[in-house]
Design a protein around this motif. Structure first.
Motif, PDB file in Angstrom:
ATOM      1  N   THR A 120       0.856  -1.177   0.000  1.00  0.00           N
ATOM      2  CA  THR A 120       0.000   0.000   0.000  1.00  0.00           C
ATOM      3  C   THR A 120       0.896   1.232   0.000  1.00  0.00           C
ATOM      4  O   THR A 120       1.891   1.298   0.730  1.00  0.00           O
ATOM      5  CB  THR A 120      -0.965  -0.006   1.207  1.00  0.00           C
ATOM      6  N   GLN A 121       0.547   2.215  -0.816  1.00  0.00           N
ATOM      7  CA  GLN A 121       1.386   3.400  -0.989  1.00  0.00           C
ATOM      8  C   GLN A 121       1.155   4.387   0.155  1.00  0.00           C
ATOM      9  O   GLN A 121       0.003   4.722   0.474  1.00  0.00           O
ATOM     10  CB  GLN A 121       1.085   4.084  -2.321  1.00  0.00           C
ATOM     11  N   VAL A 122       2.240   4.862   0.725  1.00  0.00           N
ATOM     12  CA  VAL A 122       2.209   5.942   1.709  1.00  0.00           C
ATOM     13  C   VAL A 122       3.047   7.084   1.149  1.00  0.00           C
ATOM     14  O   VAL A 122       4.219   6.895   0.824  1.00  0.00           O
ATOM     15  CB  VAL A 122       2.755   5.487   3.070  1.00  0.00           C
ATOM     16  N   THR A 123       2.434   8.243   1.033  1.00  0.00           N
ATOM     17  CA  THR A 123       3.130   9.417   0.521  1.00  0.00           C
ATOM     18  C   THR A 123       3.011  10.536   1.545  1.00  0.00           C
ATOM     19  O   THR A 123       1.900  10.891   1.954  1.00  0.00           O
ATOM     20  CB  THR A 123       2.546   9.871  -0.817  1.00  0.00           C
ATOM     21  N   VAL A 124       4.159  11.062   1.957  1.00  0.00           N
ATOM     22  CA  VAL A 124       4.191  12.136   2.946  1.00  0.00           C
ATOM     23  C   VAL A 124       4.723  13.386   2.255  1.00  0.00           C
ATOM     24  O   VAL A 124       5.858  13.402   1.772  1.00  0.00           O
ATOM     25  CB  VAL A 124       5.063  11.768   4.144  1.00  0.00           C
ATOM     26  N   SER A 125       3.908  14.418   2.206  1.00  0.00           N
ATOM     27  CA  SER A 125       4.303  15.650   1.549  1.00  0.00           C
ATOM     28  C   SER A 125       4.928  16.613   2.556  1.00  0.00           C
ATOM     29  O   SER A 125       4.564  16.633   3.731  1.00  0.00           O
ATOM     30  CB  SER A 125       3.091  16.300   0.890  1.00  0.00           C
TER      31      SER A 125
END
Length: 123
Positions: A117-122
């Protein structure tokens, strides 16, 4: 065969939180450990956290104090609570199951894997 299905990934701002879940189904084993790994683009898959059958927990230094791994009461579900997220936490997160009493940090020790599952932290 064992199926592992992750959920809970998404996009979050730095400093935010996410909770990943992983449910195991199919063939069951009497004893097993579960772990979370992650892989960022261009990097190798790395250990994040693991929990043994007895409930002992292990963390990578990079996430210690920010992430918490736990198991559901039925033990076929594992969670990863991620707090104080940083841009460098961005990766695909994988759940894995190891047919062992103890939990290992080496991904080669694990027998079954979820799809990620993709986790993207901006920032």
């Amino acid at each position: 065969q064992v199926q592992l299905v992750e959920s809970g990934g998404g996009l979050v701002q730095a400093g935010g939180s996410l909770r990943l879940s992983c449910a195991a189904s199919g063939r069951t084993f009497s004893i097993y450990a579960m772990g979370w790994f992650r892989q960022a683009p261009g990097k190798e898959r790395e250990f994040v956290a693991a929990i043994s059958w007895s409930g002992s927990t292990y963390y990578a230094d990079s996430v210690k104090g920010r992430f918490t791994i736990s198991r559901g009461s039925a033990k076929n579900t594992v969670y990863l609570q991620m707090n104080s997220l940083k841009p460098e936490d961005t990766a695909v997160y994988y759940c894995a199951l190891e047919r062992s009493v103890v939990a290992h940090r080496n991904p080669a020790a694990y027998d079954y894997w979820g799809q990620g599952t993709q986790v993207t932290v901006s920032s």
